[in-house]
Design a protein around this motif. Structure first.
Motif: not given
Length: 71
Positions: A2-5, A41, A17, A15
């Motif tokens: 996932s690119d949500h990190y 990020r 979060n 990763t």
């Protein structure tokens, strides 16, 4: 993946979060699992709300804040 990190290790690809973990890893400077390089990020460090709002007695000695030590 996932690119949500908030933070990702470039070595082991682990990763994290949360913003709190990102702040701690910024202080640590490397991955605690493999010592690899960290990719954040958002590259700008965020100021902690606790560090901005210091109470008036922040400079007080520990024994004044915590009380008399127990034996």
């Amino acid at each position: 993946m996932s690119d949500h990190y908030a933070v990702r290790c470039t070595g082991c690809a682990f990763t994290w979060n949360t913003p709190a973990m990102a702040e701690g890893l910024r202080v640590l400077g490397s991955c605690p699992k493999c010592r690899g390089e960290l990719e954040f990020r958002d590259d700008a460090p965020t100021a902690s709300a606790a560090s901005d709002a210091r109470p008036a007695d922040a400079a007080a000695a520990p024994h004044m804040v915590l009380g008399i030590p127990r034996i």
